[in-house]
Enzyme design. Structure first.
Site, PDB file in Angstrom:
ATOM      1  N   TYR A   1      39.775  35.170  66.974  1.00 50.13           N
ATOM      2  CA  TYR A   1      40.112  34.803  68.397  1.00 50.13           C
ATOM      3  C   TYR A   1      41.848  34.114  68.057  1.00 50.13           C
ATOM      4  O   TYR A   1      41.828  33.801  67.044  1.00 50.13           O
ATOM      5  CB  TYR A   1      39.501  33.429  68.644  1.00 50.13           C
ATOM      6  CG  TYR A   1      38.152  33.912  69.423  1.00 50.13           C
ATOM      7  CD1 TYR A   1      37.988  34.641  70.469  1.00 50.13           C
ATOM      8  CD2 TYR A   1      37.013  33.409  68.833  1.00 50.13           C
ATOM      9  CE1 TYR A   1      36.918  34.999  71.163  1.00 50.13           C
ATOM     10  CE2 TYR A   1      35.648  33.771  69.472  1.00 50.13           C
ATOM     11  CZ  TYR A   1      35.818  34.662  70.467  1.00 50.13           C
ATOM     12  OH  TYR A   1      34.468  34.874  71.463  1.00 50.13           O
TER      13      TYR A   1
ATOM     14  N   LYS B   1      17.086   9.649  58.121  1.00 49.47           N
ATOM     15  CA  LYS B   1      18.152   9.787  59.259  1.00 49.47           C
ATOM     16  C   LYS B   1      18.740  10.949  59.291  1.00 49.47           C
ATOM     17  O   LYS B   1      18.799  11.795  58.363  1.00 49.47           O
ATOM     18  CB  LYS B   1      18.874   8.711  59.404  1.00 49.47           C
ATOM     19  CG  LYS B   1      20.013   8.477  58.552  1.00 49.47           C
ATOM     20  CD  LYS B   1      20.833   7.451  58.617  1.00 49.47           C
ATOM     21  CE  LYS B   1      22.103   7.339  57.809  1.00 49.47           C
ATOM     22  NZ  LYS B   1      23.074   6.164  57.964  1.00 49.47           N
TER      23      LYS B   1
END
Length: 369
Positions: free
Chosen positions: A264, A38
């Site tokens: 940032y 998965k």
């Protein structure tokens, strides 16, 4: 191994084979092996991984959702595929692709029987999950009589397996809880089997259960994280080889003067002269912001280079003040030596989260067989 020239997830199939063979060596010869693929095979490449494991004689595959199983069928997987968390809206697609559903409550059992009957199916393989303590998905022990009655009313389905999931098999401090789960599962499985005229497969062990509770291997075990190189303990990790190496390169080197900021929000401000390297990988690639501000690191020329300031969407900046390197040099984010587990610990998370977060835009390459 070839040097990276861009951001790439390099997947070692020899390591995958090693992990599979190690896990198989812990089983009896007649115990089946279910490979859990998965989440893009835990962030690698589900189709490539499953196709390779199919050549190694894996008995079963497991995915979380129906569309994951459909992708495997399109990629040529012919082995049985268990869908661990199917939704009724996808039952027709599931049947069309010969996938096998986990039926985990009264609603989903009734709805699947209804569509299987409408499609005039005969003994379509399904799996019944019981909740023994994880409290996530699964019938309770009190539902056994209801399940038995529903099964007697139809020949559209047949129970291929009865299973459950261990909650803390990696934590030996929770051994009593795990043993109680195993005993509860035995009791449930006995009751269900007595109501049938055939014997379904029984399975409860995940990777850590396989390693720590050999008495609970039953007819099959399920392994996910172990295949990808992690044993959930320092002792067991020595027996596994991480299959994924996340690599990138240095795009640009800057000299940052004292008092300047990086990235940032000016999240890092220098108190001395330093050198930084900008790398083409960021939170859109799976390196979350929690690794920023000096917590996470990468490896450049065998030395740790810590992340400076905030992780950007497509870039991170790292401190190379004391590292001899140049633009274009290879950078190891994680690999066999500096593992995903070690990097994950810097952000107080686990290897599962880090490796499954690697974006599909990161190029995958394969080495080994």
């Amino acid at each position: 191994m070839p040097k990276a020239q861009e951001t790439v997830l390099e997947i070692d199939l020899n390591a995958l084979k090693h992990n599979f063979e190690h896990l198989k060596s812990r089983l009896n010869n007649n115990t089946k092996f279910m490979a859990v693929v998965k989440a893009f095979a835990y962030g690698s490449d589900a189709c490539e991984i499953a196709n390779y494991l199919q050549t190694l004689a894996v008995d079963y595959f497991a995915v979380a959702f129906v569309h994951e199983g459909v992708q495997l069928r399109k990629a040529g997987i012919t082995k049985p595929i268990l869908v661990l968390h199917p939704q009724a809206a996808n039952f027709k697609i599931l049947i069309d692709n010969c996938l096998e559903p986990n039926l985990y409550n009264a609603k989903i059992l009734s709805e699947f029987i209804a569509i299987a009957s409408a499609e005039k199916l005969h003994e379509y393989p399904v799996h019944i999950k019981f909740n023994t303590g994880l409290n996530r998905l699964g019938f309770s022990e009190n539902d056994v009589d209801f399940i038995a009655e529903k099964l007697k009313e139809t020949n559209a389905i047949i129970v291929k397996s009865i299973f459950s999931h261990l909650a803390a098999s990696e934590d030996l401090n929770e051994k009593e809880f795990t043993i109680n789960q195993i005993e509860k599962f035995k009791s449930i499985a006995k009751k269900v089997t007595q109501s049938l005229d055939y014997k379904p497969l029984l399975h409860i062990c995940n990777t850590s259960g396989t390693l720590n509770y050999p008495e609970a291997h039953f007819d099959m075990v399920r392994s996910g994280i172990g295949l990808y190189g992690f044993g959930n303990s320092e002792k067991e990790n020595k027996n596994f080889k991480p299959i994924g190496s996340l690599k990138t390169i240095i795009s640009q080197i800057h000299t940052i003067n004292k008092g300047e900021s990086i990235g940032y929000n000016r999240a890092y401000k220098t108190d001395k002269l330093l050198k930084s390297a900008t790398l083409p990988i960021g939170h859109a690639d799976g390196i979350g912001r929690q690794y920023g501000k000096g917590k996470g690191y990468v490896i450049i020329n065998n030395q740790k280079a810590y992340i400076l300031g905030n992780v950007c969407m497509d870039m991170i900046m790292v401190d190379i003040t004391n590292i001899i390197c140049k633009e274009g040099d290879e950078v190891i984010v994680f690999g066999p030596n500096s593992t995903a587990e070690n990097l994950a610990k810097t952000a107080h998370t686990i290897s599962y989260e880090l490796i499954t977060a690697i974006s599909q835009r990161v190029k995958r390459t394969f080495v080994g067989n």
